[in-house]
Enzyme design. Structure first.
Site, PDB file in Angstrom:
ATOM      1  N   GLY A  89       0.282 -46.947  33.337  1.00 47.87           N
ATOM      2  CA  GLY A  89      -1.435 -46.963  33.160  1.00 47.87           C
ATOM      3  C   GLY A  89      -1.868 -45.460  32.859  1.00 47.87           C
ATOM      4  CB  SER A  93       3.286 -44.699  25.360  1.00 52.47           C
ATOM      5  OG  SER A  93       2.180 -45.267  25.632  1.00 52.47           O
ATOM      6  CB  ALA A  94      -1.218 -41.666  24.590  1.00 50.04           C
ATOM      7  CB  ALA A  95       1.315 -37.781  27.309  1.00 52.33           C
ATOM      8  CG  ASP A 136      -4.015 -44.599  26.647  1.00 54.82           C
ATOM      9  OD1 ASP A 136      -5.129 -44.799  27.184  1.00 54.82           O
ATOM     10  OD2 ASP A 136      -3.236 -44.800  27.335  1.00 54.82           O
TER      11      ASP A 136
HETATM   12  O1  PMV Z   1      -3.504 -49.386  31.244  1.00 52.76           O
HETATM   13  P1  PMV Z   1      -3.886 -48.541  30.021  1.00 52.76           P
HETATM   14  O2  PMV Z   1      -3.872 -47.124  30.382  1.00 52.76           O
HETATM   15  O3  PMV Z   1      -3.092 -48.937  28.911  1.00 52.76           O
HETATM   16  O4  PMV Z   1      -5.371 -48.868  29.638  1.00 52.76           O
HETATM   17  C1  PMV Z   1      -5.776 -50.147  29.040  1.00 52.76           C
HETATM   18  C2  PMV Z   1      -7.318 -50.026  28.857  1.00 52.76           C
HETATM   19  C3  PMV Z   1      -7.953 -51.146  28.438  1.00 52.76           C
HETATM   20  O5  PMV Z   1      -9.457 -50.917  28.275  1.00 52.76           O
HETATM   21  C4  PMV Z   1      -7.802 -52.176  29.273  1.00 52.76           C
HETATM   22  C5  PMV Z   1      -7.570 -51.375  27.064  1.00 52.76           C
HETATM   23  C6  PMV Z   1      -7.576 -50.525  25.949  1.00 52.76           C
HETATM   24  O6  PMV Z   1      -7.347 -50.454  24.964  1.00 52.76           O
HETATM   25  O7  PMV Z   1      -8.988 -49.846  26.108  1.00 52.76           O
END
Ligand code: PMV
Length: 299
Positions: A89, A93-95, A136
Protein backbone atom coordinates in the site's frame (compact mmCIF):
# COMPACT_ATOMS: atom_id res chain seq x y z
CA UNK A 1 21.86 4.35 -20.23
CA UNK A 2 19.28 6.26 -18.17
CA UNK A 3 18.48 5.93 -14.46
CA UNK A 4 15.39 7.50 -12.91
CA UNK A 5 13.80 7.19 -9.50
CA UNK A 6 10.28 7.80 -8.23
CA UNK A 7 8.90 7.89 -4.66
CA UNK A 8 6.22 5.90 -2.85
CA UNK A 9 3.28 7.52 -1.03
CA UNK A 10 1.06 7.41 2.03
CA UNK A 11 -2.48 8.74 2.56
CA UNK A 12 -2.85 11.33 5.33
CA UNK A 13 -6.64 11.39 4.81
CA UNK A 14 -9.45 10.13 2.66
CA UNK A 15 -8.69 6.71 1.13
CA UNK A 16 -11.81 4.70 0.22
CA UNK A 17 -14.07 7.77 0.55
CA UNK A 18 -12.13 9.21 -2.43
CA UNK A 19 -13.50 6.38 -4.59
CA UNK A 20 -16.99 7.71 -3.74
CA UNK A 21 -16.34 11.33 -4.66
CA UNK A 22 -14.78 12.75 -1.48
CA UNK A 23 -11.38 14.49 -1.38
CA UNK A 24 -8.18 12.82 -0.11
CA UNK A 25 -4.66 13.96 0.81
CA UNK A 26 -1.70 11.84 -0.24
CA UNK A 27 1.95 12.50 0.42
CA UNK A 28 5.03 11.29 -1.49
CA UNK A 29 7.64 9.74 0.83
CA UNK A 30 11.40 9.38 0.46
CA UNK A 31 11.37 5.68 -0.29
CA UNK A 32 12.38 5.39 -3.92
CA UNK A 33 12.37 2.89 -6.73
CA UNK A 34 15.34 3.38 -9.07
CA UNK A 35 15.16 2.03 -12.59
CA UNK A 36 18.07 1.83 -15.05
CA UNK A 37 17.46 0.98 -18.70
CA UNK A 38 19.98 0.31 -21.42
CA UNK A 39 19.87 -1.42 -24.79
CA UNK A 40 21.21 -4.99 -24.62
CA UNK A 41 21.51 -8.16 -26.71
CA UNK A 42 18.45 -9.68 -25.03
CA UNK A 43 15.84 -8.37 -22.61
CA UNK A 44 16.43 -9.04 -18.93
CA UNK A 45 14.98 -7.59 -15.73
CA UNK A 46 16.86 -7.66 -12.44
CA UNK A 47 15.00 -6.49 -9.34
CA UNK A 48 16.93 -5.89 -6.10
CA UNK A 49 19.64 -8.22 -7.42
CA UNK A 50 17.30 -11.06 -8.51
CA UNK A 51 16.38 -11.85 -12.12
CA UNK A 52 12.64 -11.60 -12.84
CA UNK A 53 11.13 -13.97 -15.39
CA UNK A 54 7.97 -13.50 -17.48
CA UNK A 55 9.03 -10.16 -18.99
CA UNK A 56 9.52 -8.65 -15.53
CA UNK A 57 5.84 -8.78 -14.54
CA UNK A 58 2.71 -7.00 -15.76
CA UNK A 59 3.73 -3.41 -14.90
CA UNK A 60 6.95 -3.63 -16.90
CA UNK A 61 5.34 -5.55 -19.78
CA UNK A 62 2.50 -3.04 -20.13
CA UNK A 63 4.81 -0.04 -19.81
CA UNK A 64 6.97 -1.41 -22.64
CA UNK A 65 3.85 -2.10 -24.72
CA UNK A 66 2.70 1.52 -24.35
CA UNK A 67 6.19 2.85 -25.22
CA UNK A 68 6.15 0.71 -28.37
CA UNK A 69 3.38 3.00 -29.65
CA UNK A 70 6.03 5.74 -29.88
CA UNK A 71 9.01 3.75 -31.14
CA UNK A 72 10.36 0.27 -31.78
CA UNK A 73 12.23 -0.65 -28.61
CA UNK A 74 15.42 -2.73 -28.83
CA UNK A 75 15.98 -5.57 -26.30
CA UNK A 76 16.64 -3.95 -22.93
CA UNK A 77 18.50 -4.55 -19.74
CA UNK A 78 16.28 -3.19 -16.95
CA UNK A 79 17.63 -2.91 -13.41
CA UNK A 80 15.34 -2.09 -10.50
CA UNK A 81 16.48 -1.15 -7.01
CA UNK A 82 13.58 -0.45 -4.69
CA UNK A 83 13.37 0.76 -1.10
CA UNK A 84 9.55 0.59 -1.17
CA UNK A 85 7.93 -2.43 0.50
CA UNK A 86 6.20 -4.37 -2.29
CA UNK A 87 2.42 -4.83 -2.26
CA UNK A 88 2.07 -3.03 1.07
CA UNK A 89 0.00 0.00 0.00
CA UNK A 90 2.99 2.36 -0.31
CA UNK A 91 2.73 2.69 -4.08
CA UNK A 92 5.55 0.39 -5.21
CA UNK A 93 3.90 -0.42 -8.55
CA UNK A 94 3.23 3.26 -9.33
CA UNK A 95 6.83 4.22 -8.51
CA UNK A 96 8.17 1.41 -10.71
CA UNK A 97 5.95 2.37 -13.64
CA UNK A 98 6.66 6.09 -13.33
CA UNK A 99 10.44 5.65 -13.00
CA UNK A 100 10.56 3.17 -15.91
CA UNK A 101 8.52 5.46 -18.19
CA UNK A 102 10.76 8.42 -17.39
CA UNK A 103 13.95 6.40 -17.93
CA UNK A 104 12.67 5.06 -21.28
CA UNK A 105 11.58 8.50 -22.46
CA UNK A 106 15.04 9.91 -21.64
CA UNK A 107 17.00 6.98 -23.10
CA UNK A 108 15.08 7.02 -26.39
CA UNK A 109 14.39 10.76 -26.65
CA UNK A 110 10.59 10.48 -26.47
CA UNK A 111 9.16 13.83 -25.36
CA UNK A 112 6.90 13.20 -22.34
CA UNK A 113 6.21 15.95 -19.84
CA UNK A 114 5.38 15.09 -16.23
CA UNK A 115 1.59 15.18 -16.73
CA UNK A 116 1.96 12.77 -19.62
CA UNK A 117 4.15 10.47 -17.49
CA UNK A 118 1.51 10.52 -14.71
CA UNK A 119 -1.36 9.89 -17.14
CA UNK A 120 0.49 7.09 -18.97
CA UNK A 121 1.50 5.40 -15.70
CA UNK A 122 -2.13 5.60 -14.58
CA UNK A 123 -3.15 3.86 -17.83
CA UNK A 124 -0.69 1.05 -17.09
CA UNK A 125 -2.09 0.66 -13.54
CA UNK A 126 -5.64 0.54 -14.93
CA UNK A 127 -4.71 -2.15 -17.44
CA UNK A 128 -2.96 -4.25 -14.78
CA UNK A 129 -5.34 -3.70 -11.85
CA UNK A 130 -8.65 -3.28 -13.67
CA UNK A 131 -9.39 -0.11 -11.68
CA UNK A 132 -6.98 2.35 -10.09
CA UNK A 133 -7.32 5.91 -8.91
CA UNK A 134 -4.80 8.33 -10.46
CA UNK A 135 -3.52 9.27 -6.98
CA UNK A 136 -0.52 6.93 -6.70
CA UNK A 137 0.89 7.66 -10.14
CA UNK A 138 0.25 11.42 -9.85
CA UNK A 139 1.90 11.73 -6.42
CA UNK A 140 4.84 9.53 -7.45
CA UNK A 141 5.39 11.67 -10.57
CA UNK A 142 4.96 15.10 -8.96
CA UNK A 143 6.08 14.52 -5.35
CA UNK A 144 4.95 16.58 -2.33
CA UNK A 145 1.65 16.67 -0.45
CA UNK A 146 -1.32 16.63 -2.80
CA UNK A 147 -5.10 17.05 -2.43
CA UNK A 148 -7.07 14.95 -4.88
CA UNK A 149 -9.12 15.15 -7.02
CA UNK A 150 -7.97 18.80 -7.50
CA UNK A 151 -4.29 17.71 -7.67
CA UNK A 152 -3.31 20.80 -5.70
CA UNK A 153 0.00 20.84 -3.81
CA UNK A 154 0.00 21.73 -0.09
CA UNK A 155 2.98 22.84 1.94
CA UNK A 156 5.08 19.94 3.33
CA UNK A 157 4.54 19.07 7.01
CA UNK A 158 7.00 20.12 9.70
CA UNK A 159 6.68 16.88 11.70
CA UNK A 160 8.03 13.44 10.89
CA UNK A 161 6.26 10.47 9.32
CA UNK A 162 6.67 6.89 10.53
CA UNK A 163 5.28 4.01 8.49
CA UNK A 164 4.46 0.76 10.28
CA UNK A 165 4.30 -2.30 8.09
CA UNK A 166 1.91 -4.95 9.40
CA UNK A 167 1.44 -7.45 6.61
CA UNK A 168 2.49 -7.62 2.98
CA UNK A 169 0.39 -8.65 0.03
CA UNK A 170 -2.16 -5.84 0.38
CA UNK A 171 -1.41 -4.60 -3.15
CA UNK A 172 -3.34 -7.53 -4.53
CA UNK A 173 -6.09 -6.75 -2.04
CA UNK A 174 -6.87 -3.17 -3.07
CA UNK A 175 -9.50 -4.27 -5.56
CA UNK A 176 -11.11 -6.63 -3.05
CA UNK A 177 -11.20 -4.01 -0.28
CA UNK A 178 -12.65 -1.36 -2.60
CA UNK A 179 -15.41 -3.72 -3.72
CA UNK A 180 -16.10 -4.82 -0.14
CA UNK A 181 -16.62 -1.18 0.87
CA UNK A 182 -18.83 -0.62 -2.21
CA UNK A 183 -20.93 -3.64 -1.23
CA UNK A 184 -21.30 -2.31 2.33
CA UNK A 185 -22.48 0.99 0.89
CA UNK A 186 -25.01 -0.71 -1.40
CA UNK A 187 -26.41 -2.64 1.56
CA UNK A 188 -26.54 0.29 4.00
CA UNK A 189 -26.36 3.52 2.00
CA UNK A 190 -27.94 5.58 4.80
CA UNK A 191 -25.26 4.35 7.22
CA UNK A 192 -22.20 4.31 4.95
CA UNK A 193 -22.77 7.56 3.02
CA UNK A 194 -22.52 9.63 6.23
CA UNK A 195 -19.21 7.86 6.98
CA UNK A 196 -17.84 8.88 3.55
CA UNK A 197 -19.22 12.35 4.17
CA UNK A 198 -17.49 12.58 7.57
CA UNK A 199 -14.20 11.45 5.98
CA UNK A 200 -14.64 14.17 3.34
CA UNK A 201 -15.24 16.78 6.04
CA UNK A 202 -12.27 15.76 8.13
CA UNK A 203 -10.11 15.78 4.99
CA UNK A 204 -11.18 19.37 4.21
CA UNK A 205 -10.41 20.35 7.83
CA UNK A 206 -7.12 18.48 7.51
CA UNK A 207 -6.16 20.52 4.44
CA UNK A 208 -6.52 23.73 6.49
CA UNK A 209 -4.44 22.27 9.33
CA UNK A 210 -1.72 21.16 6.88
CA UNK A 211 -1.61 24.71 5.53
CA UNK A 212 -1.14 25.93 9.15
CA UNK A 213 1.40 23.10 9.83
CA UNK A 214 -0.65 22.13 12.89
CA UNK A 215 0.65 18.58 13.40
CA UNK A 216 -1.30 18.07 16.63
CA UNK A 217 -4.55 18.91 14.88
CA UNK A 218 -3.68 16.81 11.82
CA UNK A 219 -2.94 13.87 14.14
CA UNK A 220 -6.31 14.16 15.88
CA UNK A 221 -8.10 14.09 12.54
CA UNK A 222 -5.99 11.10 11.43
CA UNK A 223 -7.22 9.28 14.53
CA UNK A 224 -10.84 10.04 13.62
CA UNK A 225 -10.13 8.93 10.04
CA UNK A 226 -8.76 5.63 11.35
CA UNK A 227 -11.95 5.04 13.37
CA UNK A 228 -14.03 5.64 10.25
CA UNK A 229 -11.86 3.26 8.18
CA UNK A 230 -12.46 0.67 10.91
CA UNK A 231 -16.18 1.36 10.59
CA UNK A 232 -15.88 0.62 6.85
CA UNK A 233 -14.42 -2.77 7.75
CA UNK A 234 -10.90 -2.40 6.32
CA UNK A 235 -9.01 -2.79 9.61
CA UNK A 236 -7.15 -5.84 10.86
CA UNK A 237 -6.00 -6.85 14.34
CA UNK A 238 -2.37 -6.16 13.44
CA UNK A 239 -3.10 -2.75 11.89
CA UNK A 240 -5.02 -1.74 15.05
CA UNK A 241 -2.18 -2.98 17.22
CA UNK A 242 0.32 -0.80 15.33
CA UNK A 243 -1.98 2.23 15.30
CA UNK A 244 -2.39 2.02 19.08
CA UNK A 245 1.31 1.29 19.65
CA UNK A 246 2.20 4.44 17.68
CA UNK A 247 -0.27 6.55 19.67
CA UNK A 248 0.93 5.07 22.98
CA UNK A 249 4.48 6.01 21.96
CA UNK A 250 3.35 9.64 21.71
CA UNK A 251 2.41 10.05 18.02
CA UNK A 252 0.19 13.06 17.22
CA UNK A 253 -2.01 10.58 15.37
CA UNK A 254 -1.93 7.27 13.52
CA UNK A 255 -4.10 5.55 10.96
CA UNK A 256 -4.31 2.83 8.36
CA UNK A 257 -2.90 4.05 5.04
CA UNK A 258 -4.28 2.82 1.72
CA UNK A 259 -6.73 0.03 1.10
CA UNK A 260 -6.32 -1.75 4.46
CA UNK A 261 -6.96 -5.45 5.03
CA UNK A 262 -3.24 -5.60 5.87
CA UNK A 263 -0.40 -3.40 4.63
CA UNK A 264 0.69 -0.35 6.57
CA UNK A 265 -0.21 2.32 9.08
CA UNK A 266 1.14 5.85 9.12
CA UNK A 267 1.89 7.99 12.17
CA UNK A 268 2.87 11.66 12.61
CA UNK A 269 5.29 12.59 15.35
CA UNK A 270 8.08 14.86 16.55
CA UNK A 271 9.88 11.85 18.04
CA UNK A 272 10.18 9.29 15.22
CA UNK A 273 12.62 7.01 17.07
CA UNK A 274 10.22 6.56 19.98
CA UNK A 275 7.24 5.86 17.69
CA UNK A 276 9.35 3.48 15.57
CA UNK A 277 10.33 1.61 18.74
CA UNK A 278 6.68 1.33 19.77
CA UNK A 279 5.73 -0.09 16.36
CA UNK A 280 8.59 -2.59 16.39
CA UNK A 281 7.77 -3.71 19.95
CA UNK A 282 4.21 -4.37 18.77
CA UNK A 283 5.55 -6.67 16.03
CA UNK A 284 5.54 -4.32 13.04
CA UNK A 285 8.36 -3.07 10.83
CA UNK A 286 8.89 0.67 11.31
CA UNK A 287 10.22 2.94 8.56
CA UNK A 288 10.95 6.59 9.37
CA UNK A 289 10.46 8.62 6.20
CA UNK A 290 10.85 12.17 4.97
CA UNK A 291 8.34 13.75 2.61
CA UNK A 292 9.60 13.46 -0.97
CA UNK A 293 9.33 17.02 -2.24
CA UNK A 294 10.54 15.87 -5.62
CA UNK A 295 8.66 13.26 -7.65
CA UNK A 296 10.26 11.34 -10.49
CA UNK A 297 13.80 12.48 -11.29
CA UNK A 298 16.80 11.49 -13.35
CA UNK A 299 19.58 10.15 -11.16
O1 PMV B 1 -3.57 0.62 -0.89
P1 PMV B 1 -3.36 1.59 -2.00
O2 PMV B 1 -2.12 2.39 -1.87
O3 PMV B 1 -3.53 0.93 -3.35
O4 PMV B 1 -4.53 2.69 -1.90
C1 PMV B 1 -5.87 2.41 -2.19
C2 PMV B 1 -6.66 3.65 -1.97
C3 PMV B 1 -8.16 3.47 -2.19
O5 PMV B 1 -8.77 4.73 -1.92
C4 PMV B 1 -8.72 2.45 -1.25
C5 PMV B 1 -8.46 3.06 -3.62
C6 PMV B 1 -8.16 4.10 -4.66
O6 PMV B 1 -7.97 3.68 -5.83
O7 PMV B 1 -8.17 5.31 -4.37
Amino acid sequence: MATCSAPGKIYLFGEHAVVHGEPAVACAVELRTRVTVLPAKSTSVISNGKPLGFGGGPYIENTLKIMEKFLVLPPLSIRIDSEIPIAAGIGSSAALTVALLRALSIEFGVKMDLSMIAATAHRVERVVQGAASPTDTFVSTMGGVVVVPERRHLSPLGCKIVIGEAERGVGEKTREMVSRVAELRETYPDVVDPIFNAIGRLTRNGVRLIEDDDCKGIGRLMNINDGLLEALGVGTTMLSRLVHAARDAGAFGAKITGAGGGGCIVALTDDPQEVARGIEDAGGRAIVVEIAREGVREE
